[in-house]
Design a protein around this motif. Structure first.
Motif, PDB file in Angstrom:
ATOM      1  N   ARG A  21       0.850  -1.074   0.028  1.00  0.00           N
ATOM      2  CA  ARG A  21       0.049  -0.046  -0.066  1.00  0.00           C
ATOM      3  C   ARG A  21       1.022   1.219  -0.223  1.00  0.00           C
ATOM      4  O   ARG A  21       0.626   2.247  -0.751  1.00  0.00           O
ATOM      5  N   GLU A  22       1.785   1.282   0.766  1.00  0.00           N
ATOM      6  CA  GLU A  22       2.943   2.522   0.935  1.00  0.00           C
ATOM      7  C   GLU A  22       3.555   2.545  -0.246  1.00  0.00           C
ATOM      8  O   GLU A  22       3.668   3.875  -0.844  1.00  0.00           O
ATOM      9  N   VAL A  23       4.032   1.621  -0.985  1.00  0.00           N
ATOM     10  CA  VAL A  23       4.694   1.732  -2.154  1.00  0.00           C
ATOM     11  C   VAL A  23       3.811   2.053  -3.425  1.00  0.00           C
ATOM     12  O   VAL A  23       4.351   3.080  -4.075  1.00  0.00           O
ATOM     13  N   ILE A  24       2.597   1.667  -3.461  1.00  0.00           N
ATOM     14  CA  ILE A  24       1.668   2.134  -4.349  1.00  0.00           C
ATOM     15  C   ILE A  24       1.429   3.656  -4.304  1.00  0.00           C
ATOM     16  O   ILE A  24       1.389   4.535  -5.172  1.00  0.00           O
ATOM     17  N   SER A  25       1.051   3.972  -2.976  1.00  0.00           N
ATOM     18  CA  SER A  25       0.962   5.453  -2.745  1.00  0.00           C
ATOM     19  C   SER A  25       2.336   6.254  -2.984  1.00  0.00           C
ATOM     20  O   SER A  25       1.884   7.481  -3.882  1.00  0.00           O
ATOM     21  N   SER A  26       3.442   5.821  -2.906  1.00  0.00           N
ATOM     22  CA  SER A  26       4.665   6.749  -3.484  1.00  0.00           C
ATOM     23  C   SER A  26       4.743   6.672  -4.939  1.00  0.00           C
ATOM     24  O   SER A  26       5.001   7.761  -5.595  1.00  0.00           O
ATOM     25  N   ALA A  42       0.490  -5.330 -12.400  1.00  0.00           N
ATOM     26  CA  ALA A  42       0.106  -6.529 -11.530  1.00  0.00           C
ATOM     27  C   ALA A  42       0.509  -7.755 -11.977  1.00  0.00           C
ATOM     28  O   ALA A  42       0.389  -7.908 -13.213  1.00  0.00           O
ATOM     29  N   LYS A  43       0.742  -8.470 -11.114  1.00  0.00           N
ATOM     30  CA  LYS A  43       0.977 -10.120 -11.376  1.00  0.00           C
ATOM     31  C   LYS A  43      -0.163 -10.796 -11.156  1.00  0.00           C
ATOM     32  O   LYS A  43      -1.110 -10.374 -10.234  1.00  0.00           O
ATOM     33  N   LYS A  44      -0.307 -12.225 -11.343  1.00  0.00           N
ATOM     34  CA  LYS A  44      -1.510 -12.869 -11.375  1.00  0.00           C
ATOM     35  C   LYS A  44      -1.704 -13.161  -9.864  1.00  0.00           C
ATOM     36  O   LYS A  44      -2.983 -13.459  -9.429  1.00  0.00           O
ATOM     37  N   HIS A  50       2.607  -6.624  -7.254  1.00  0.00           N
ATOM     38  CA  HIS A  50       3.018  -5.920  -8.095  1.00  0.00           C
ATOM     39  C   HIS A  50       4.627  -5.878  -8.675  1.00  0.00           C
ATOM     40  O   HIS A  50       5.294  -6.133  -7.500  1.00  0.00           O
ATOM     41  N   ILE A  51       4.837  -5.578  -9.721  1.00  0.00           N
ATOM     42  CA  ILE A  51       6.314  -5.333 -10.010  1.00  0.00           C
ATOM     43  C   ILE A  51       6.418  -3.675 -10.042  1.00  0.00           C
ATOM     44  O   ILE A  51       5.438  -3.202 -11.030  1.00  0.00           O
ATOM     45  N   GLU A  90      11.966  -0.113 -17.956  1.00  0.00           N
ATOM     46  CA  GLU A  90      11.973  -1.208 -16.866  1.00  0.00           C
ATOM     47  C   GLU A  90      10.478  -1.660 -16.922  1.00  0.00           C
ATOM     48  O   GLU A  90      10.095  -2.668 -16.682  1.00  0.00           O
ATOM     49  N   HIS A  91       9.494  -0.799 -16.934  1.00  0.00           N
ATOM     50  CA  HIS A  91       8.215  -1.099 -16.839  1.00  0.00           C
ATOM     51  C   HIS A  91       7.692  -1.885 -17.903  1.00  0.00           C
ATOM     52  O   HIS A  91       6.906  -2.819 -17.824  1.00  0.00           O
ATOM     53  N   ILE A  92       8.076  -1.826 -19.350  1.00  0.00           N
ATOM     54  CA  ILE A  92       7.681  -2.552 -20.366  1.00  0.00           C
ATOM     55  C   ILE A  92       8.219  -3.972 -20.314  1.00  0.00           C
ATOM     56  O   ILE A  92       7.551  -4.809 -20.696  1.00  0.00           O
ATOM     57  N   ARG A  93       9.539  -4.198 -19.822  1.00  0.00           N
ATOM     58  CA  ARG A  93       9.920  -5.156 -19.422  1.00  0.00           C
ATOM     59  C   ARG A  93       9.292  -6.229 -18.482  1.00  0.00           C
ATOM     60  O   ARG A  93       9.086  -7.249 -18.611  1.00  0.00           O
ATOM     61  N   ALA A  94       8.799  -5.360 -17.503  1.00  0.00           N
ATOM     62  CA  ALA A  94       7.967  -6.008 -16.355  1.00  0.00           C
ATOM     63  C   ALA A  94       6.570  -6.473 -16.823  1.00  0.00           C
ATOM     64  O   ALA A  94       6.063  -7.590 -16.642  1.00  0.00           O
ATOM     65  N   VAL A  95       5.921  -5.706 -17.683  1.00  0.00           N
ATOM     66  CA  VAL A  95       4.744  -6.029 -18.505  1.00  0.00           C
ATOM     67  C   VAL A  95       5.023  -7.276 -19.381  1.00  0.00           C
ATOM     68  O   VAL A  95       3.919  -7.992 -19.139  1.00  0.00           O
ATOM     69  N   ASN A  96       5.916  -7.152 -20.046  1.00  0.00           N
ATOM     70  CA  ASN A  96       6.249  -8.273 -20.928  1.00  0.00           C
ATOM     71  C   ASN A  96       6.404  -9.630 -20.232  1.00  0.00           C
ATOM     72  O   ASN A  96       5.997 -10.812 -20.402  1.00  0.00           O
ATOM     73  N   SER A  97       7.187  -9.369 -19.085  1.00  0.00           N
ATOM     74  CA  SER A  97       7.303 -10.696 -18.068  1.00  0.00           C
ATOM     75  C   SER A  97       5.961 -10.995 -17.592  1.00  0.00           C
ATOM     76  O   SER A  97       6.009 -12.489 -17.662  1.00  0.00           O
ATOM     77  N   VAL A  98       5.114 -10.223 -17.161  1.00  0.00           N
ATOM     78  CA  VAL A  98       3.973 -10.691 -16.703  1.00  0.00           C
ATOM     79  C   VAL A  98       3.151 -11.559 -17.712  1.00  0.00           C
ATOM     80  O   VAL A  98       2.579 -12.636 -17.278  1.00  0.00           O
ATOM     81  N   ARG A  99       3.017 -11.019 -18.883  1.00  0.00           N
ATOM     82  CA  ARG A  99       2.224 -11.533 -20.008  1.00  0.00           C
ATOM     83  C   ARG A  99       2.913 -12.898 -20.310  1.00  0.00           C
ATOM     84  O   ARG A  99       2.177 -13.821 -20.711  1.00  0.00           O
TER      85      ARG A  99
END
Length: 339
Positions: free
Chosen positions: A232-237, A314-316, A320-321, A328-337
């Protein structure tokens, strides 16, 4: 003078005991119990009502027959309850045997413990109250946007100069002991009172980036996005970092609020909806909270973690990553997919 009962059936004591326990069972049915048909009625005893006034109202409702008044009175006097009948709502058969009626009133009003989970909207809260506590949902929703009601529940200097347009966000999620047939106004007052009680106990930073209402809006977004408390605090940040950098918040939960309901997926066409709640199109916070958040999300909104994150996916498993850069975000999105 000896009183003679005419044309009256006497019930043996075992039968009355059985009837008492049946009545008790009725009063302790699951929260989803509702009153249907003409064989029962929700009867309200107001505070300070005399026994004569109670009997008059019982007779008008068809619960107590005129010829049974003196027998009912004798029953409650015998039980010592003629001066201590509790106010509240009672579920009563129509008509009622005077002895069993006395026993039901002796037990006290029907209570309904209603749990309001975190993250619900006004409409969703009203639906639960309607089902669990027989509360008028339409009136509840109406009062939550009524200026007079909003003014009444804000005490002292809270938002005096700039009242919110609705009570979205202020209906604190908790378990409440509402009576059956709960008054919408009283339910609202109790929930908002608990909200202010809770936030008064929440630790605040010395330097406030957002005002209290903006914190509540942010907390509502955190409530809908976070699945585990540790994040929660990380998402807030992430949202604070984006606000500070002048970036759109791009919160999917605000899109769902704009669309008016929950969906399993958000499509690209949904991101084009022209709404102030579309945080992909419009920078800054949405105009109001999007749900009623719990204490942990409120605490996270007041005291976010110190991070360099601007993105998350979000992961399954609901976690979250978090990423610092778009690459980095695009890499994380592709990793989750891919997984």
């Amino acid at each position: 003078m000896k009183i003679i009962r005419q044309n009256r059936i006497f019930f043996p004591f075992p039968f009355l005991v059985q009837l008492f326990f049946i009545s008790c069972k009725m009063l302790n049915l699951s929260q989803s119990f509702t009153v249907n048909g003409s064989d029962s009625v929700i009867f309200e005893i107001k505070s300070g009502s005399s026994v004569d006034e109670i009997m008059d109202d019982l007779e008008k409702k068809g619960v107590l027959l005129r010829n049974d008044r003196q027998y009912f009175l004798r029953s409650i006097i015998r039980n010592g309850k003629d001066r201590s009948i509790a106010s509240g709502n009672y579920l009563l058969p129509v008509p009622s045997n005077p002895e069993s009626l006395a026993l039901i009133l002796e037990r006290g009003p029907v209570k309904k413990y209603v749990t309001i989970p975190e993250g619900l909207t006004i409409e969703q809260t009203a639906s639960i109250l309607s089902t669990k506590a027989n509360c008028d949902s339409a009136e509840f929703i109406k009062l939550c946007t009524q200026t007079e009601m909003i003014s009444a529940v804000f005490s002292g200097d809270r938002f005096r100069s700039d009242l919110p347009s609705s009570l979205e966000g202020f209906l604190f999620p908790s378990t409440y002991d509402f009576g059956f047939g709960a008054s919408p106004a009283e339910a609202i007052q109790e929930m908002v009172f608990l909200y202010f009680t809770v936030i008064d106990s929440v630790e605040r930073p010395q330097i406030m980036i957002l005002n209290d209402y903006e914190v509540l809006i942010l907390a509502s977004m955190i409530e809908k996005e976070a699945k585990v408390d540790e994040e929660r605090e990380v998402i807030s940040s992430v949202y604070i970092n984006r606000l500070t950098a002048g970036m759109p918040l791009q919160c999917d939960a605000t899109i769902l609020y704009a669309l008016g309901g929950h969906r399993e997926k958000i499509y690209f066409r949904d991101l084009e909806i022209n709404s102030p709640y579309n945080t992909y199109l419009y920078k800054g916070l949405p105009p109001t909270p999007i749900c009623n958040p719990g204490k942990k999300s409120i605490e996270a909104a007041y005291c976010p973690s110190e991070t360099d994150y601007f993105y998350y996916v979000a992961k399954k498993d609901g976690t979250h990553i978090f990423s610092k850069t778009y690459t980095e975000h695009i890499r994380a999105v592709n990793s989750v997919r891919n997984n």
